[in-house]
Design a protein around this motif. Structure first.
Motif, PDB file in Angstrom:
ATOM      1  N   GLY A 100       0.843  -1.211   0.000  1.00  0.00           N
ATOM      2  CA  GLY A 100       0.000   0.000   0.000  1.00  0.00           C
ATOM      3  C   GLY A 100       0.864   1.241   0.000  1.00  0.00           C
ATOM      4  N   HIS A 101       0.363   2.289  -0.658  1.00  0.00           N
ATOM      5  CA  HIS A 101       1.166   3.524  -0.785  1.00  0.00           C
ATOM      6  C   HIS A 101       0.297   4.725  -1.110  1.00  0.00           C
ATOM      7  N   PHE A 102       0.829   5.906  -0.824  1.00  0.00           N
ATOM      8  CA  PHE A 102       0.338   7.162  -1.395  1.00  0.00           C
ATOM      9  C   PHE A 102       1.163   7.401  -2.654  1.00  0.00           C
ATOM     10  N   HIS A 103       0.637   8.160  -3.601  1.00  0.00           N
ATOM     11  CA  HIS A 103       1.483   8.620  -4.703  1.00  0.00           C
ATOM     12  C   HIS A 103       2.259   9.850  -4.231  1.00  0.00           C
ATOM     13  N   LEU A 104       3.519   9.934  -4.663  1.00  0.00           N
ATOM     14  CA  LEU A 104       4.355  11.074  -4.262  1.00  0.00           C
ATOM     15  C   LEU A 104       3.754  12.381  -4.762  1.00  0.00           C
ATOM     16  N   LYS A 105       3.206  12.365  -5.970  1.00  0.00           N
ATOM     17  CA  LYS A 105       2.445  13.514  -6.473  1.00  0.00           C
ATOM     18  C   LYS A 105       0.984  13.233  -6.141  1.00  0.00           C
ATOM     19  N   PRO A 106       0.442  13.901  -5.105  1.00  0.00           N
ATOM     20  CA  PRO A 106      -0.865  13.520  -4.581  1.00  0.00           C
ATOM     21  C   PRO A 106      -2.008  13.674  -5.588  1.00  0.00           C
ATOM     22  N   ASP A 107      -1.824  14.518  -6.618  1.00  0.00           N
ATOM     23  CA  ASP A 107      -2.933  14.681  -7.574  1.00  0.00           C
ATOM     24  C   ASP A 107      -2.945  13.586  -8.641  1.00  0.00           C
ATOM     25  N   ARG A 108      -2.010  12.650  -8.578  1.00  0.00           N
ATOM     26  CA  ARG A 108      -1.975  11.572  -9.576  1.00  0.00           C
ATOM     27  C   ARG A 108      -2.920  10.447  -9.156  1.00  0.00           C
ATOM     28  N   THR A 109      -3.911  10.179  -9.985  1.00  0.00           N
ATOM     29  CA  THR A 109      -4.964   9.209  -9.669  1.00  0.00           C
ATOM     30  C   THR A 109      -4.666   7.878 -10.359  1.00  0.00           C
ATOM     31  N   GLU A 110      -5.528   6.910 -10.195  1.00  0.00           N
ATOM     32  CA  GLU A 110      -5.245   5.564 -10.732  1.00  0.00           C
ATOM     33  C   GLU A 110      -6.555   4.791 -10.900  1.00  0.00           C
ATOM     34  N   PHE A 111      -6.579   3.872 -11.863  1.00  0.00           N
ATOM     35  CA  PHE A 111      -7.679   2.910 -11.995  1.00  0.00           C
ATOM     36  C   PHE A 111      -7.189   1.533 -11.570  1.00  0.00           C
ATOM     37  N   TYR A 112      -8.019   0.802 -10.828  1.00  0.00           N
ATOM     38  CA  TYR A 112      -7.834  -0.620 -10.581  1.00  0.00           C
ATOM     39  C   TYR A 112      -9.081  -1.323 -11.136  1.00  0.00           C
ATOM     40  N   ALA A 113      -8.906  -2.516 -11.668  1.00  0.00           N
ATOM     41  CA  ALA A 113     -10.047  -3.333 -12.090  1.00  0.00           C
ATOM     42  C   ALA A 113      -9.757  -4.774 -11.698  1.00  0.00           C
ATOM     43  N   THR A 114     -10.784  -5.486 -11.262  1.00  0.00           N
ATOM     44  CA  THR A 114     -10.593  -6.882 -10.823  1.00  0.00           C
ATOM     45  C   THR A 114     -10.837  -7.828 -11.995  1.00  0.00           C
ATOM     46  N   THR A 115      -9.899  -8.738 -12.233  1.00  0.00           N
ATOM     47  CA  THR A 115     -10.142  -9.770 -13.247  1.00  0.00           C
ATOM     48  C   THR A 115     -10.648 -11.066 -12.605  1.00  0.00           C
ATOM     49  N   SER A 116     -10.090 -11.480 -11.469  1.00  0.00           N
ATOM     50  CA  SER A 116     -10.633 -12.671 -10.798  1.00  0.00           C
ATOM     51  C   SER A 116     -10.324 -12.647  -9.313  1.00  0.00           C
ATOM     52  N   GLY A 117     -11.102 -13.430  -8.578  1.00  0.00           N
ATOM     53  CA  GLY A 117     -10.926 -13.484  -7.131  1.00  0.00           C
ATOM     54  C   GLY A 117     -11.796 -12.452  -6.435  1.00  0.00           C
ATOM     55  N   SER A 118     -11.608 -12.345  -5.124  1.00  0.00           N
ATOM     56  CA  SER A 118     -12.414 -11.373  -4.378  1.00  0.00           C
ATOM     57  C   SER A 118     -11.599 -10.790  -3.240  1.00  0.00           C
ATOM     58  N   GLY A 119     -11.895  -9.539  -2.932  1.00  0.00           N
ATOM     59  CA  GLY A 119     -11.144  -8.867  -1.882  1.00  0.00           C
ATOM     60  C   GLY A 119     -11.697  -7.500  -1.577  1.00  0.00           C
ATOM     61  N   LEU A 120     -10.850  -6.714  -0.926  1.00  0.00           N
ATOM     62  CA  LEU A 120     -11.239  -5.363  -0.529  1.00  0.00           C
ATOM     63  C   LEU A 120     -10.148  -4.386  -0.930  1.00  0.00           C
ATOM     64  N   LEU A 121     -10.591  -3.201  -1.358  1.00  0.00           N
ATOM     65  CA  LEU A 121      -9.671  -2.096  -1.635  1.00  0.00           C
ATOM     66  C   LEU A 121      -9.828  -1.075  -0.518  1.00  0.00           C
ATOM     67  N   LEU A 122      -8.710  -0.758   0.148  1.00  0.00           N
ATOM     68  CA  LEU A 122      -8.715   0.296   1.166  1.00  0.00           C
ATOM     69  C   LEU A 122      -8.226   1.577   0.524  1.00  0.00           C
ATOM     70  N   LEU A 123      -8.954   2.646   0.749  1.00  0.00           N
ATOM     71  CA  LEU A 123      -8.573   3.972   0.251  1.00  0.00           C
ATOM     72  C   LEU A 123      -8.542   4.908   1.454  1.00  0.00           C
ATOM     73  N   MET A 124      -7.373   5.457   1.768  1.00  0.00           N
ATOM     74  CA  MET A 124      -7.254   6.287   2.976  1.00  0.00           C
ATOM     75  C   MET A 124      -6.707   7.675   2.642  1.00  0.00           C
ATOM     76  N   ASP A 125      -7.379   8.717   3.152  1.00  0.00           N
ATOM     77  CA  ASP A 125      -6.896  10.082   2.908  1.00  0.00           C
ATOM     78  C   ASP A 125      -5.861  10.488   3.963  1.00  0.00           C
ATOM     79  N   SER A 126      -5.321  11.707   3.827  1.00  0.00           N
ATOM     80  CA  SER A 126      -4.230  12.122   4.715  1.00  0.00           C
ATOM     81  C   SER A 126      -4.711  12.316   6.148  1.00  0.00           C
ATOM     82  N   ALA A 127      -6.037  12.470   6.342  1.00  0.00           N
ATOM     83  CA  ALA A 127      -6.594  12.568   7.702  1.00  0.00           C
ATOM     84  C   ALA A 127      -6.881  11.174   8.273  1.00  0.00           C
ATOM     85  N   ARG A 128      -6.446  10.124   7.543  1.00  0.00           N
ATOM     86  CA  ARG A 128      -6.596   8.716   7.935  1.00  0.00           C
ATOM     87  C   ARG A 128      -8.054   8.249   7.914  1.00  0.00           C
ATOM     88  N   HIS A 129      -8.893   8.958   7.166  1.00  0.00           N
ATOM     89  CA  HIS A 129     -10.255   8.456   6.949  1.00  0.00           C
ATOM     90  C   HIS A 129     -10.198   7.419   5.839  1.00  0.00           C
TER      91      HIS A 129
END
Ligand code: F6R
Ligand code: ZN
Length: 187
Positions: free
Chosen positions: A92-121
């Motif tokens: 897990g990581h933040f991007h060094l350039k915080p305005d750089r976004t990303e797409f993830y897509a699931t091909t198989s399996g199941s899980g959870l994506l955690l997304l946390m902001d700088s206030a730890r929400h």
């Protein structure tokens, strides 16, 4: 007729798995040993084989990837398993350039994506085959395999995003996902 030329594809993609092949493909494997300090139970982690694979990443670097506007494409396969009760997951990581976004897509399996902001929400999204996830600006992201099979995802992100692993290594995410009776426990 205008001038034209016919070139080669950058790489080949198996859509059922996300697997990439071709000369432009880079690979990296993360073992339990590489993920020291990431799981909550150091005791359970220390009992496991440090060479055991937790996840594998492939990515392609197109020409011009070192310029602003460049994109990278890759995949991650997270093995099923736990350290103690805690499911296998990416560093897990933040991007060094915080305005750089990303797409993830699931091909198989199941899980959870955690997304946390700088206030730890932290926001949690369920991942299942076909699910498409947008990682907005300033959000740390981690993928957790809560299933019994491999969790395979695709990713596309700006090549100049950079990776800040240190913040997560020091502070972690604000939630952990543990094996519960029946469904995962979020603590
Ligand atoms: C790139 C990205 C993914 C991850 C990969 C492994 O910005 O988010 O390609 O790099 O899923 O996770 P980490 O990098 O957290 O070990
Ligand atoms: Zn990222």
């Amino acid at each position: 007729m205008g001038e034209h030329s016919i070139g080669q594809a950058l790489a080949f993609l198996d859509w059922s798995t996300g697997k990439l092949s071709g000369a432009a493909v880079h690979e990296s494997t993360k073992t339990l040993g590489d993920l020291r300090g990431i799981f909550s139970s150091e005791r359970d982690w220390a009992k496991m084989d440090p060479t055991g694979v937790v996840y594998h990443v492939q990515w392609v670097t197109p020409p011009g990837a070192d310029t602003e506007g460049g994109l990278l494409w890759g995949n991650t396969t997270i093995e099923p398993g736990t350290v103690g009760d805690e499911y296998f997951m990416t560093h897990g990581h933040f991007h060094l350039k915080p305005d750089r976004t990303e797409f993830y897509a699931t091909t198989s399996g199941s899980g959870l994506l955690l997304l946390m902001d700088s206030a730890r929400h932290t926001q949690i999204q369920e991942m299942s085959p076909g699910s498409l996830h947008h990682i907005g600006p300033g959000l740390a992201h981690r993928v957790i395999n809560t299933g019994a099979e491999k969790l395979k995802i695709l990713a596309c992100w700006p090549s100049d995003a950079g990776h800040d692993y240190g913040t997560i290594a020091q502070q972690g995410f604000s939630v952990r996902v543990l094996r519960g009776s029946g469904s995962p426990r979020i603590v």
